[in-house]
Design an enzyme around this catalytic site. Structure first.
Site, PDB file in Angstrom:
ATOM      1  N   GLY A  65      82.955  45.269  73.134  1.00 37.91           N
ATOM      2  CA  GLY A  65      83.016  46.632  73.640  1.00 37.91           C
ATOM      3  C   GLY A  65      84.115  47.462  73.026  1.00 37.91           C
ATOM      4  N   ARG A  94      86.600  44.514  67.137  1.00 34.03           N
ATOM      5  CA  ARG A  94      85.789  43.894  66.099  1.00 34.03           C
ATOM      6  C   ARG A  94      86.500  42.631  65.621  1.00 34.03           C
ATOM      7  NH1 ARG A  94      83.398  48.991  62.494  1.00 34.03           N
ATOM      8  NH2 ARG A  94      81.860  49.620  64.048  1.00 34.03           N
ATOM      9  N   CYS A  95      85.714  41.704  65.129  1.00 35.11           N
ATOM     10  CA  CYS A  95      86.282  40.413  64.743  1.00 35.11           C
ATOM     11  C   CYS A  95      85.997  40.126  63.272  1.00 35.11           C
ATOM     12  CB  CYS A  95      85.702  39.307  65.620  1.00 35.11           C
ATOM     13  SG  CYS A  95      86.716  37.824  65.644  1.00 35.11           S
ATOM     14  N   LYS A 114      90.642  39.028  66.173  1.00 41.27           N
ATOM     15  CA  LYS A 114      90.142  40.078  67.052  1.00 41.27           C
ATOM     16  C   LYS A 114      90.947  41.333  66.745  1.00 41.27           C
ATOM     17  CE  LYS A 114      89.294  41.011  71.977  1.00 41.27           C
ATOM     18  NZ  LYS A 114      89.363  40.445  73.346  1.00 41.27           N
ATOM     19  N   ASP A 116      85.493  36.664  83.653  1.00 38.69           N
ATOM     20  CA  ASP A 116      84.381  36.969  82.744  1.00 38.69           C
ATOM     21  C   ASP A 116      83.810  35.686  82.148  1.00 38.69           C
ATOM     22  OD1 ASP A 116      82.557  38.679  81.573  1.00 38.69           O
ATOM     23  OD2 ASP A 116      83.820  39.148  79.851  1.00 38.69           O
TER      24      ASP A 116
END
Length: 650
Positions: A76, A79-80, A94, A188
């Site tokens: 969300g 970006r990796c 990350k 999560d």
């Protein structure tokens, strides 16, 4: 030899095999903009789209460089990318755009995630490596998990076997129990956030929603999580509040999905999912062959009332974990098909495999210090920077390293006097320290040429030939190469016997000399040892039937006074400390190396059971063994010295 190696080309990491959600195969172009088609409403921009592609070489604040590799995926707001350091190690980075951190609340959230994840040290949690920043991005460097996630596995396999699910559940519960002991609730947990490492062990990742529950904050009220996994009390918001029990609910959702192919409350409309969660509206597929024991466990974990859900320890006591096969490990075969060997696992093997798995994930470990978020962790001392000094340097990771004390418990049997734990523990620790100190000093003197072991005194060391870790219930069972069978019981004492003989040796902690060894003939056997003898007989039969000897060489000195004083398991293998001053290292590549006679001699046992024993100075002069060379001898030798020094420091 130079410590720096030239940068090697990065190997491809398939996008569906990294510890991030795989969404695209192309590296986004820096600054690229796509205009919306005429007449179409512009979609809300994802925060992750603000993340600029990192430069080809990214450096941390200490100047260490990481070479950017392939784009791995995005979530969300991050970006990796694949990153590789100058030693060839590969990581997942990350990457969070500073432009997406628009207020103090967002900044605090990111810094809390970093602090919580950085303080974790568990074999089933994705390892935190480093965090640093440049002018446009913050980089969180993590262990890379190349074998997909549980979600990817389920997409390929549709459903998993109950045997695999049992194994995965124990690893998940071990990691979550570690989190809860440290007062952290993940919030999560889902199949997509649990990844496989190269050995197919599970690793929990993504601490973006993790928070701390303590006396100051006994409940949390933010509505957060992934729709299919959200617990009903989370949907209650500020009216209800939530705590650790939301992770139990999520584990129940994951177990249902693994066994039945999809989450229990799944629907196309998110509001429908929420209504089903609130009313506990789910069913088991009528045509499924999943066991009644599994269904009962799921029902209890998915109780609407959080206080009616079982604790993590109670979950592991459910019949489901004992009523079917439990594998010793999972292989990459599981990524594509049902493993073939599951049908051949006996009940006896399953019992031991379950105990070993619990041991490996630390189910019975002592409680850990809780995680604390300090003000210095959330404040930056320098202008134009985001990461405070307390979080950003990679060399302060040891600040959070957990050091466990020597774990030796007093023996409280009828056959033992009630000794002072403090006294004899100190004596045992002193004896262990003296043995380690002597070994390390001799190794140092041999390396410098000040000490030459006498080849004429060379003899094969006693080896731990077989072993079974069942410390969850009884203790650690082992067989030495002199055919003695021993069990280091969880209470701290050892019982030792030879095969085909009826006499036994009892090794007790002693306040005067550290350990006391008593020998009993059959007619002298104390009745209070009846239970111990039954345990030894069980392990004797099990190891004879199921385990092979470490070496094909059966010649050894029949010395009954040798026993296992301590053992240590970690990601590299297992280390045994014997009472005669030998230290045996069983590495995961099935090579074994023994440093014996307080460092004078060294032995190598190959996976083919070839054995070679030499004076240490011979091996050091040659740079390896002569007849049974090990390609990684130098690395392993340095690791062994480090392990011995670390033991001494503890």
């Amino acid at each position: 030899m130079s410590s720096k190696r030239p940068l090697q080309p990065l190997n491809d990491v398939h996008l569906n095999k990294a510890n991030v959600p795989p969404l695209t195969a192309k590296t986004p172009i820096k600054g690229s903009v796509t205009k919306p088609e005429a007449g179409k409403k512009k979609k809300r921009e994802k925060l992750s789209s603000l993340c600029k592609t990192p430069p080809s070489i990214v450096k941390n604040r200490h100047g260490r460089g990481y070479r950017r590799g392939h784009f791995l995926g995005e979530g969300g707001f991050a970006r990796c990318f694949q990153m590789k350091d100058d030693t060839g190690r590969t990581f997942a980075a990350k990457t969070v755009a500073k432009a997406s951190i628009k207020n103090e609340k967002t900044k605090t959230k990111l810094l809390s995630e970093i602090k919580i994840h950085k303080s974790m040290s568990h074999p089933n949690i994705v390892e935190f490596i480093d965090c640093f920043e440049d002018d446009v991005n913050v980089y969180i460097l993590l262990e890379i998990c190349p074998n997909q996630s549980l979600m990817d596995l389920l997409k390929t396999r549709k459903i998993l076997t109950e045997a695999e699910a049992r194994y995965f559940m124990v690893q998940i519960i071990g990691a979550v129990k570690y989190l809860h002991r440290r007062k952290v609730v993940h919030r999560d947990l889902k199949l997509g956030n649990i990844f496989f490492d190269p050995q197919m062990n599970l690793k929990i990742g993504d601490f973006g929603l993790a928070t701390i529950i303590n006396s100051a904050h006994p409940k949390r009220y933010t509505i957060c999580g992934t729709p299919n996994y959200i617990a009903p009390e989370v949907l209650g918001g500020k009216e209800v509040g939530h705590g650790f029990e939301v992770d139990i609910w999520a584990i129940g959702i994951m177990l249902y999905a693994m066994l039945f192919g999809k989450p229990p409350f799944q629907a196309k409309d998110v509001q429908v999912i929420y209504e089903r969660i609130k009313t506990n509206d789910y069913k088991f597929p009528p045509d499924s062959t999943v066991s009644l024991e599994a269904r009962q466990l799921i029902r209890d974990m998915l109780s609407t009332d959080p206080y009616q859900r079982p604790s993590l320890d109670q979950i592991l006591n459910y019949d489901w974990f004992k009523c079917g096969a439990f594998p010793s490990h999972v292989t990459v075969e599981s990524l594509k098909q049902k493993p073939k060997h599951l049908a051949f696992i006996t009940k006896e093997e399953s019992m031991i495999n379950l105990a070993n798995c619990k041991q490996m994930v630390g189910i019975n470990d002592v409680p850990k210090h809780p995680v604390e978020i300090l003000r210095t962790d959330l404040e930056s001392e320098r202008p134009k920077t985001l990461l405070p000094h307390s979080l950003s340097p990679d060399n302060n990771k040891n600040k959070y390293k957990e050091v466990s004390p020597v774990n030796i418990k007093p023996y409280k049997s009828k056959i033992s006097n009630q000794l002072s734990k403090a006294k004899y523990d100190n004596k045992m620790v002193l004896m262990l320290s003296e043995s380690l100190s002597t070994t390390l000093k001799n190794i140092k003197d041999i390396e410098s040429g000040q000490l030459q072991p006498n080849p004429e005194l060379l003899q094969r060391p006693q080896l731990v030939s077989k072993w079974v870790d069942y410390s969850n219930k009884h203790g650690f069972a082992y067989q030495l190469s002199n055919n003695s069978i021993g069990v280091l019981f969880t209470e701290g004492h050892t019982v030792l016997k030879f095969q085909n003989r009826d006499d036994i040796y009892l090794i007790l902690p002693d306040e005067e000399c550290g350990w006391k060894v008593d020998h009993f003939a059959p007619e002298e056997m104390p009745k209070s040892l009846t239970n111990e003898m039954q345990v030894i007989e069980f392990f004797d039969k099990y190891m004879t039937a199921h385990l092979s000897d470490v070496s094909s060489d059966t010649t050894s000195i029949q010395n009954a006074g040798i026993f296992l004083r301590r053992y240590t398991r970690d990601d590299n293998g297992i280390m045994f400390e014997l009472s005669n001053g030998s230290y045996q290292f069983n590495f995961k590549d099935h090579h074994k190396i023994v440093i014996s006679d307080y460092g004078h001699y060294i032995t190598h046992i190959t996976p083919n059971k070839e054995i070679e024993t030499l004076p240490l100075d011979y091996v050091l002069e040659n740079g390896n063994f002569y007849e049974t060379a090990d390609d990684y001898f130098t690395v392993k030798y340095n690791f062994m010295k480090h392990a011995l020094r670390e033991k001494l420091s503890i």
